[in-house]
Write a protein that holds these residues in place. Structure first.
Motif, PDB file in Angstrom:
ATOM      1  N   SER A 527       0.792  -1.454   0.163  1.00  0.00           N
ATOM      2  CA  SER A 527      -0.197  -0.394   0.060  1.00  0.00           C
ATOM      3  C   SER A 527       0.889   1.169  -0.011  1.00  0.00           C
ATOM      4  N   LEU A 528       0.197   1.909  -0.979  1.00  0.00           N
ATOM      5  CA  LEU A 528       1.762   3.844  -0.586  1.00  0.00           C
ATOM      6  C   LEU A 528       1.360   3.942   0.570  1.00  0.00           C
ATOM      7  N   GLU A 529       0.537   3.950   1.457  1.00  0.00           N
ATOM      8  CA  GLU A 529       0.728   4.590   2.800  1.00  0.00           C
ATOM      9  C   GLU A 529       2.033   4.219   3.505  1.00  0.00           C
ATOM     10  N   ARG A 530       1.431   2.439   3.270  1.00  0.00           N
ATOM     11  CA  ARG A 530       2.522   2.202   4.630  1.00  0.00           C
ATOM     12  C   ARG A 530       4.158   1.986   3.976  1.00  0.00           C
ATOM     13  N   PHE A 531       4.468   1.889   2.594  1.00  0.00           N
ATOM     14  CA  PHE A 531       5.359   2.074   2.055  1.00  0.00           C
ATOM     15  C   PHE A 531       5.719   3.573   2.450  1.00  0.00           C
ATOM     16  N   VAL A 532       4.615   4.442   1.930  1.00  0.00           N
ATOM     17  CA  VAL A 532       5.640   5.431   1.912  1.00  0.00           C
ATOM     18  C   VAL A 532       6.358   5.752   4.055  1.00  0.00           C
ATOM     19  N   GLY A 533       5.487   5.307   4.897  1.00  0.00           N
ATOM     20  CA  GLY A 533       5.798   5.193   6.357  1.00  0.00           C
ATOM     21  C   GLY A 533       7.326   5.013   6.008  1.00  0.00           C
ATOM     22  N   ILE A 534       7.301   3.665   5.848  1.00  0.00           N
ATOM     23  CA  ILE A 534       8.595   2.736   5.885  1.00  0.00           C
ATOM     24  C   ILE A 534       9.656   3.431   5.010  1.00  0.00           C
ATOM     25  N   LEU A 535       9.202   3.847   3.996  1.00  0.00           N
ATOM     26  CA  LEU A 535      10.255   4.765   3.363  1.00  0.00           C
ATOM     27  C   LEU A 535      11.550   5.382   4.325  1.00  0.00           C
ATOM     28  N   ILE A 536       9.445   6.937   4.448  1.00  0.00           N
ATOM     29  CA  ILE A 536      10.505   8.034   5.464  1.00  0.00           C
ATOM     30  C   ILE A 536      11.561   7.514   6.530  1.00  0.00           C
ATOM     31  N   GLU A 537      11.083   5.623   7.453  1.00  0.00           N
ATOM     32  CA  GLU A 537      12.114   5.778   8.137  1.00  0.00           C
ATOM     33  C   GLU A 537      13.202   5.181   7.670  1.00  0.00           C
ATOM     34  N   HIS A 538      13.232   4.158   6.799  1.00  0.00           N
ATOM     35  CA  HIS A 538      14.433   3.717   6.075  1.00  0.00           C
ATOM     36  C   HIS A 538      15.455   4.920   5.564  1.00  0.00           C
ATOM     37  N   TYR A 539      15.388   6.393   4.899  1.00  0.00           N
ATOM     38  CA  TYR A 539      15.758   6.900   4.762  1.00  0.00           C
ATOM     39  C   TYR A 539      15.964   8.239   5.082  1.00  0.00           C
ATOM     40  N   ALA A 540      15.857   8.180   6.597  1.00  0.00           N
ATOM     41  CA  ALA A 540      15.324   9.180   7.173  1.00  0.00           C
ATOM     42  C   ALA A 540      15.173  10.647   6.861  1.00  0.00           C
ATOM     43  N   GLY A 541      14.130  10.278   5.489  1.00  0.00           N
ATOM     44  CA  GLY A 541      13.462  11.729   5.355  1.00  0.00           C
ATOM     45  C   GLY A 541      14.804  11.878   4.741  1.00  0.00           C
ATOM     46  N   ASP A 542      15.599  11.771   4.200  1.00  0.00           N
ATOM     47  CA  ASP A 542      16.772  12.327   3.747  1.00  0.00           C
ATOM     48  C   ASP A 542      16.682  10.950   1.821  1.00  0.00           C
ATOM     49  N   PHE A 543      15.969  11.589   1.502  1.00  0.00           N
ATOM     50  CA  PHE A 543      15.307  10.786   0.128  1.00  0.00           C
ATOM     51  C   PHE A 543      16.517  10.911  -1.141  1.00  0.00           C
ATOM     52  N   PRO A 544      16.644  10.308  -1.672  1.00  0.00           N
ATOM     53  CA  PRO A 544      17.035  10.526  -2.635  1.00  0.00           C
ATOM     54  C   PRO A 544      16.577  12.056  -4.117  1.00  0.00           C
ATOM     55  N   LEU A 545      17.101  12.451  -4.516  1.00  0.00           N
ATOM     56  CA  LEU A 545      16.999  13.939  -5.810  1.00  0.00           C
ATOM     57  C   LEU A 545      15.604  13.139  -6.656  1.00  0.00           C
ATOM     58  N   TRP A 546      15.904  11.825  -6.994  1.00  0.00           N
ATOM     59  CA  TRP A 546      13.971  11.805  -7.962  1.00  0.00           C
ATOM     60  C   TRP A 546      12.963  11.902  -7.021  1.00  0.00           C
ATOM     61  N   LEU A 547      12.854  11.341  -5.824  1.00  0.00           N
ATOM     62  CA  LEU A 547      12.194  10.863  -4.509  1.00  0.00           C
ATOM     63  C   LEU A 547      11.964  12.663  -3.555  1.00  0.00           C
ATOM     64  N   ALA A 548      12.796  12.957  -3.638  1.00  0.00           N
ATOM     65  CA  ALA A 548      12.335  13.837  -2.324  1.00  0.00           C
ATOM     66  C   ALA A 548      11.515  14.991  -3.196  1.00  0.00           C
ATOM     67  N   PRO A 549      10.880  15.708  -2.060  1.00  0.00           N
ATOM     68  CA  PRO A 549       9.254  16.239  -2.628  1.00  0.00           C
ATOM     69  C   PRO A 549      10.637  17.846  -2.954  1.00  0.00           C
ATOM     70  N   ARG A 550      11.268  18.352  -1.663  1.00  0.00           N
ATOM     71  CA  ARG A 550      11.859  19.431  -2.114  1.00  0.00           C
ATOM     72  C   ARG A 550      13.237  19.820  -2.679  1.00  0.00           C
TER      73      ARG A 550
END
Length: 649
Positions: A527-550
């Motif tokens: 699910s997008l919700e659960r995957f995003v929640g896990i992804l936030i913690e996996h990256y500690a919010g430091d998303f790669p450039l392509w995924l970063a909202p800003r």
């Protein structure tokens, strides 16, 4: 009686002998060092009678880690005794403390209490101190068997124990474990003495928990603890715990303005904020591209459906506890959609199909609704409304393996794109003893065999989990370990012979006759919700450039550089990159600090030199810290960023 040791040696013992008797027969030193045993590979304590012909292995103080669940259970009893002592010292009668269940769990233990006054988090160190006193006293932990009547008399003051005891068969022997003046109803197993328990433990938190998980029952106070065989293991675990708090997706979700949950909207119904919406849409776009290349067709289905649809599929009957109640509209009953698959079956059935048309691959980011108890809701990872990256493939039997392997390849690609390379593959099969599964047993055998054959063909290590199948078919789950070592069940692939049967769908074969297609259900994200929640913690919010909202923050050193900064922003924006200018009155260092706190991956600093040469100074966040480059040509940098964005590197 006879038992057998690991080296095959046979040991003769008196009838009713225990593992402790076996240790004493081998030697007094072993009996002194023994902590627990395995009997036929199952952990037990030293006091439980052994069966004739048992294969036994003794666990000693040289390897206490082999008995983690046992010493954690025993420490749970010590904690329970300490809580009772804590309230006795405060002047409450001993029987004022009533107890629910108290098992060992992964990394530790918990105990549920009905207390005369609430236990506060700041009371936990005092409880720990009493626990260490009990361990220091070296109390023997003894096992005894009593009748049901004796058990009821002993715990007549405690309604929770009385309820548990009353449900046991009248002729079943009931076991008590005693240490000092503390007695508890328990199956065990336990260490033989409190003095042999490790002291590497810590009480971590308290929470409310419904008695037996039923929200109609009283709320008890649950106290959690963690425990390990050594202080080093405990320290490492506590460090990971602190890191997990730093990465908590609920905390980062607020700080990075990704999502919010508003009580006026409803519990478990997240609202995606603009930054979170960008993140979600990038994920969806990535998967849609992959699906397009693999021949999927997009569909859209409503968030509500006629109750008869879900009765036909079996979701209404088999998920009754997690469905929302039906709604009556114009003498018909409707229900919030619990699953997308019945809707996709009806799309398949909307016109005649030939064997030449198959496979039909229907994909949808479809929102579904499940009733979760309030106490189980948790940010994005446990919600009541969520969007699945759902797809259903309708294929012929001769196409099944290829389609399954393609879905397997897609799911592995998705996980590896996000650096989730530590994956465990779990085949969920039916439990032959359970009546929750629908359909023909022969089809179940065929589907289970086909999943295992496909996994083995590509050489993936897997485990088989009986009873873990969906009610309509077996499945392959992808269990991912994140950077903190926690496991999450994410993607899933299911082979289904039953829904095509229940809905009576078909295709016309080469022989001109009707044939039944096979369905594959799949959701790489889950699910997008659960995957995003896990992804936030996996990256500690430091998303790669392509995924970063800003993606890019442009920082002018002085007001006279604002126009140049805005010019660069417009060019990046026109190229499809998310860029913004910080034209606030703050000093440059404060602007850099603000961008870092917002976890913007790329910062472009512009001053007089940069403006004159159409250049930028680049400060970029990396996993190891920061990387800085000065005097970078803007056009070259724009091309570099675009290449990284488009390749999702």
């Amino acid at each position: 009686m006879h038992v057998f040791l690991p080296d095959g040696k046979q040991l003769e013992l008196p009838q009713g002998a225990t593992a402790l008797d076996a240790a004493q027969a081998i030697g007094p030193r072993l009996a002194q060092d023994a902590l627990a045993a395995t009997v036929g590979g199952v952990l037990t304590d030293l006091q439980t009678p052994l069966p004739e012909g048992a294969q036994i292995s003794l666990i000693t103080k040289k390897n206490p880690g082999q008995a983690q669940s046992v010493f954690r259970h025993s420490l749970g009893h010590v904690m329970s005794q300490a809580v009772g002592e804590f309230y006795t010292r405060k002047g409450h009668p001993r029987e004022a403390v009533k107890r629910g269940v108290g098992p060992s769990i992964e990394n530790g233990f918990y105990q549920d209490f009905d207390l005369p006054e609430p236990l506060r988090e700041e009371d936990l160190p005092a409880i720990e101190a009493i626990m260490r006193e009990i361990i220091g006293q070296g109390l023997d932990i003894t096992r005894s068997e009593v009748s049901k009547q004796e058990a009821l008399e002993r715990f007549g003051f405690d309604p929770y124990k009385v309820e548990l005891i009353s449900e046991l068969p009248d002729d079943q022997a009931i076991t008590f474990y005693t240490q000092g003046d503390y007695v508890d109803l328990c199956r065990g197993p336990h260490f033989p003495n409190t003095g042999k328990l490790p002291t590497a433990f810590k009480l971590t938190s308290t929470s409310g928990a419904y008695w037996r998980g039923n929200e109609k029952n009283p709320i008890l106070q649950r106290v959690y603890g963690v425990a390990f065989a050594s202080q080093k293991e405990l320290d490492e675990y506590l460090e990971r715990l602190e890191e997990a708090k730093r990465r908590d997706h609920r905390k980062l979700g607020r700080e990075l303005e990704l999502f919010t949950i508003d009580p006026l909207v409803g519990k478990g119904l997240p609202l995606w904020l603009p930054n979170g919406t960008v993140l979600r849409e990038e994920l969806a776009g990535f998967l849609k591209e992959q699906q397009f290349q693999r021949g999927y067709q997009g569909v859209i289905t409503p968030n509500i459906g006629n109750l008869e649809l879900y009765k036909t599929s079996g979701h209404y009957q088999n998920y009754s506890d997690s469905n929302f109640s039906p709604i009556t509209v114009d003498d018909e009953q409707y229900m919030l959609k619990p699953m997308n698959c019945p809707h996709h079956v009806r799309i398949y059935a909307s016109k005649p199909r030939s064997y030449r048309d198959l496979p039909v691959r229907l994909a949808e980011f479809g929102t579904v609704y499940r009733y979760e108890q309030s106490g189980e809701l948790n940010g994005l990872t446990r919600v009541r409304g969520f969007t699945q990256d759902d797809a259903h493939i309708f294929c012929r039997p001769d196409q099944l393996k290829k389609e399954f392997l393609d879905v397997l390849d897609l799911t592995v690609l998705v996980l590896r794109t996000f650096g989730m390379n530590d994956v465990r593959f779990r085949v969920g099969t039916r439990d032959p003893e359970s009546d929750k599964y629908v359909g023909d047993a022969a089809n179940w055998d065929l589907a289970e065999g086909q999943i295992i054959q496909a996994v083995e063909e590509v050489g993936l290590p897997y485990s088989v989990e009986p009873g873990d199948a969906a009610f309509y078919g077996p499945k392959l789950d992808f269990v991912v370990k994140d950077v903190l070592g926690r496991e999450w069940q994410l993607g899933t692939i299911q082979v289904d012979y039953n829904l095509p049967e229940r809905f009576d769908i078909s295709y016309v074969g080469e022989d001109g006759q009707d044939h039944r297609p096979i369905m594959i259900h799949r959701a790489p994200f889950g699910s997008l919700e659960r995957f995003v929640g896990i992804l936030i913690e996996h990256y500690a919010g430091d998303f790669p450039l392509w995924l970063a909202p800003r993606q890019v923050a442009i920082i002018p050193i002085a007001d006279r550089h604002n126009a140049y900064a805005e010019e660069l922003r417009a060019e990046l924006h026109a190229a499809g990159l998310r860029a913004e200018v910080d034209d606030s009155s703050n000093r440059m260092n404060a602007k850099v600090r603000s961008a870092e706190l917002s976890k913007i991956p790329v910062m472009l600093i512009v001053g007089d030199k940069e403006q004159e040469a159409r250049q930028v100074s680049v400060r970029e966040r990396t996993p190891s810290g920061h990387q800085e480059r000065k005097g970078v040509g803007f056009d070259d940098l724009k091309a570099e960023l675009l290449e990284r964005y488009n390749s999702r590197s």
